[in-house]
Design an enzyme around this catalytic site. Structure first.
Site, PDB file in Angstrom:
ATOM      1  CG  ASP B  77     -22.562  24.775  -0.937  1.00 55.45           C
ATOM      2  OD1 ASP B  77     -21.600  25.701  -1.256  1.00 55.45           O
ATOM      3  OD2 ASP B  77     -22.128  23.574  -0.506  1.00 55.45           O
ATOM      4  CG  ASP B 112     -15.646  26.432  -0.485  1.00 53.67           C
ATOM      5  OD1 ASP B 112     -16.258  26.216  -1.287  1.00 53.67           O
ATOM      6  OD2 ASP B 112     -15.236  25.960   0.664  1.00 53.67           O
ATOM      7  CB  CYS B 264     -37.506   6.318  16.108  1.00 48.29           C
ATOM      8  SG  CYS B 264     -38.190   8.091  15.760  1.00 48.29           S
ATOM      9  CB  CYS B 266     -40.618  10.580  14.400  1.00 52.73           C
ATOM     10  SG  CYS B 266     -40.460   9.337  13.113  1.00 52.73           S
ATOM     11  CB  CYS B 269     -40.993   5.355  14.185  1.00 50.17           C
ATOM     12  SG  CYS B 269     -39.293   5.722  13.032  1.00 50.17           S
TER      13      CYS B 269
END
Lengths: 490, 490
Positions: B77, B112, B264, B266, B269
């Protein structure tokens, strides 16, 4: 009715709602220790009937904790499922009570006779009668005070039999109750009938005793079952599905061979691609899929517990029941029990009320507001009534604020007098501002009713109208007071 | 419009939709290699403006791949976000084009001027004009043919400016496009306005170019964004949230200190309790929460990709948008673009159509059936019309089957002539049999319309009625043919 609880057993405490993974003592895929360590599964279940067949006296000598090499809480079932599947078992109800007392699980279950969903009425009456008889007998036979006993409810699809079964067994000395016969309903996604079965039983069981939903092990229906007050689930589904290459998620079941991506973030799924799983040896794959299935199961239980603590189980349920139209059917059936459920719903909650679709109109919060407004409310004596639709920020400019009673029109609550705005959840709600027909109706019906009762008391009525959002609906609802109505376009 | 795609870059292929985790080159919490290995993040993003400030010539010498020590795809970016936040940056648009060509990312972005959502119309016109000017200039300046360039759309809440911006930049030589200015809408849960912004841009951009939604990094809105045709997301949110002890899930955001259970499955977790996470050192906790946030993000992306492949993204979206009433608001706004979306919806899908609430009535499948029935259908010449509501299994007993045209009444499709029953999804649908008012209306409106057009052609009309489910609705809808109507109660 969803609740987070703590069940104390001789081998430790168990947080509910939870799943008791079923362990086959003669073919252990994941040991209780592994399950405790990897999934935080606090309570496992095994089958006393199969234990007796495989281990007999040895299990009496070492106890069930010795057989499973596990010193945490263990529950035993006693062959009821085998009766449902194979018609009969070669053990008497007395023997299996004595045997369980001898092997000393933390929770034991009597040998019930499952009604199933295909029984004739005659057969169903019989299953209820025999199960109750055995339950009474077992109370007399029991000799090990450390064992807690679970008394099953039967009756299947015959609700008057479920009522009778629940009432009678609830009078006996049992520490837990199970709701029997849901397995076929679960397998066939007949969630509306499941709701009838569970709610009928729960309405007649002692609510302070933990409730076990026999054989329920798929995470997609846990939210619905917990919302009905089920605390314990048991299932071998995590292994049975794994053997069949089926992959459980809280949104449904996938077949492994249909998956291009693993729709899960558990340790198994982040370490493998679907192709890698498909290429593992069969034994290895069964174990990996069983582990995934248990991760999905316990993850969903944690989400549900957190939602209960947040006071957002209702919203969670509305989302989860969009995983399948049959679950939505179950939710719609559950709405019919709103009066009973509403009795156990906390009056205030830590989280905002959320409108998530038409089922939200029948949430306890909404029903309670409407009922209280109907029965306990009387508007203050003021000459002017100002009606202000929701989503207009701040107060409107009122010419005579001290003479004006401000009433907000808030879907799905209906009318919300300003003096009640601080009452939960009238000041704490999240509602889509793109209104659906049901949201509009929730306001217009309540407004008509309000004006019918109290419209005559006001000298003037001001309606702040936002036609873009409400069309003519609000003006039409003011029919009763049209002579003294002044409409102010917003 | 949701799509799974493959984006080829000089450093490898990228499967979309995906998130580009943003890496701050001067403060790396998780390295691109770790992210590739642990999350299968195929494409990372970094900021060319910050890279230039911190590494300057060094980055030109080693390339951005050298600076980040990563040989996979990298996007840059160029400071637009910094303009939005801080008002300006100390680099010219020409310099940042040359610099990106020199450090050679796989995807680069021009500098931009973000419109934001608080701009006046005058300012918004200006941002669109300058962004387009710079986009044209950049096409001339570009010198490295290996770099793909992304041209951003601006215009914010002014839809005619978004149209102009999208049309003009779509004519220029860009390989990707970004939709700018959503960050504030995302932060404020203004999903209905987000839908307007994205759909306005998408309707005027070349659809074959990948679309990047700038700064979107929360998994709860990925399904909505993907359904609008967004392919790429970028965000530092996984780290920013982690620094603030915020925990992302595809159902929303939790604060770590509010969690009693980690909702969760994952690897982070399942290995920690909320208390354990709270007790880790701050640096360790940020890393653990960032890892959880990325697991939640990529898990949701896998679920979305699988849903696209299964043809069930619409159903997935209806479920996911029940995570928050504001998302439901976004979904309701999206329904208004159904004509455009319907053009890209496959006519057959591998999975059954699911009715999950009133938004399902406006699904492409339903709209398409109604439209085709209206425009392309003519009933066969038979003297008797038999109307059979859905959910009645099998054929009814017809007295003159060869003289009878059987038409099923199926919510939400409306009328389904039997000769079309094999057409997707008329033979493959899952609909709750506990009907809501909208389901009933979907049938009665279509039935009235059908009888108005074709009722005159039949000599007799048989209605198989199930009052328990439909009340008087079906009989009322047969008003037009009441002289020749025979009602058979089921």
């Amino acid at each position: 009715m969803g609740r987070v609880g703590r069940l104390s057993t001789p081998h430790g405490d168990v947080t509910t709602p939870t799943l008791m993974p079923v362990v086959d003592p003669s073919d252990v895929i994941l040991s209780p220790k592994e399950m405790r360590h990897e999934f935080d599964a606090e309570l496992v279940m095994t089958n006393a009937y199969l234990t007796r067949r495989c281990f007999g006296e040895k299990a009496i000598k070492h106890g069930i904790h010795g057989v499973l090499d596990y010193d945490g809480p263990i529950a035993t079932d006693s062959g009821g499922y085998q009766i449902l599947r194979y018609g009969d078992v070669d053990v008497s109800p007395e023997e299996i009570v004595h045997y369980q007392d001898a092997i000393a699980p933390d929770i034991a279950t009597i040998l019930d006779v499952p009604t199933g969903v295909r029984a004739t009425r005659e057969r169903a009456v019989e299953t209820v009668r025999i199960t109750l008889e055995r339950a009474k007998q077992a109370v007399e036979l029991r000799s090990n005070p450390k064992v807690m006993w679970c008394g099953p409810v039967q009756g299947g699809l015959f609700s008057e039999l479920v009522v009778q079964s629940a009432r009678e067994i609830g009078k006996l000395d049992y520490q837990l109750h199970a709701i029997g016969s849901p397995v076929e309903l679960l397998e066939e996604y007949r969630y509306a009938e499941l709701v009838d079965l569970v709610m009928t039983a729960k309405q007649h069981l002692p609510l302070d005793r933990p409730t076990h939903l026999f054989g329920a092990g798929h995470p997609m229906m846990f939210a619905l079952a917990v919302a009905m007050g089920c605390d314990l689930f048991d299932s071998a589904a995590y292994v049975l599905y794994a053997r069949d290459d089926r992959y459980m998620t809280s949104e449904g079941t996938f077949r492994l061979d249909e998956l291009s991506y693993l729709p899960c973030e558990c340790p198994v799924c982040v370490a493998h691609s679907p192709n890698e799983l498909r290429c593992v040896s069969q034994d290895g794959r069964i174990k990996l899929l069983a582990r995934h299935n248990l991760h999905a199961t316990f993850g969903e239980l944690r989400r549900i517990r957190q939602a209960i603590i947040d006071g957002s189980l209702g919203a969670y349920l509305e989302m989860r029941c969009r995983a399948h139209p049959r679950l939505l059917e179950g939710l719609r059936r559950l709405v019919m029990y709103r009066d009973f459920i509403g009795r156990f719903d906390p009056v205030t909650k830590p989280s905002a009320f959320c409108y998530l679709g038409e089922e939200s109109v029948d949430c306890p919060e909404v029903v309670r507001h409407r009922r209280r407004l109907e029965k306990r409310y009387d508007p203050p004596p003021m000459p002017i009534l100002a009606l202000l639709p929701a989503f207009e920020s701040g107060h409107p400019k009122l010419e005579e604020p001290n003479q004006t009673h401000l009433v907000r029109l808030v879907p799905p609550f209906g009318v919300v007098p300003e003096e009640l705005e601080e009452v939960y959840p009238l000041g704490q709600f999240q509602v889509p501002r793109e209104l659906d027909a049901i949201q509009i109706k929730s306001v217009t019906e309540a407004l008509s009713r309000f004006l019918e009762r109290y419209g005559g008391r006001y000298e003037r009525v001001l309606l702040f109208n936002d036609e873009r959002r409400w069309g003519n609906a609000l003006v039409d609802a003011c029919e009763k007071v049209k002579e003294k109505l002044k409409i102010i376009q917003l």
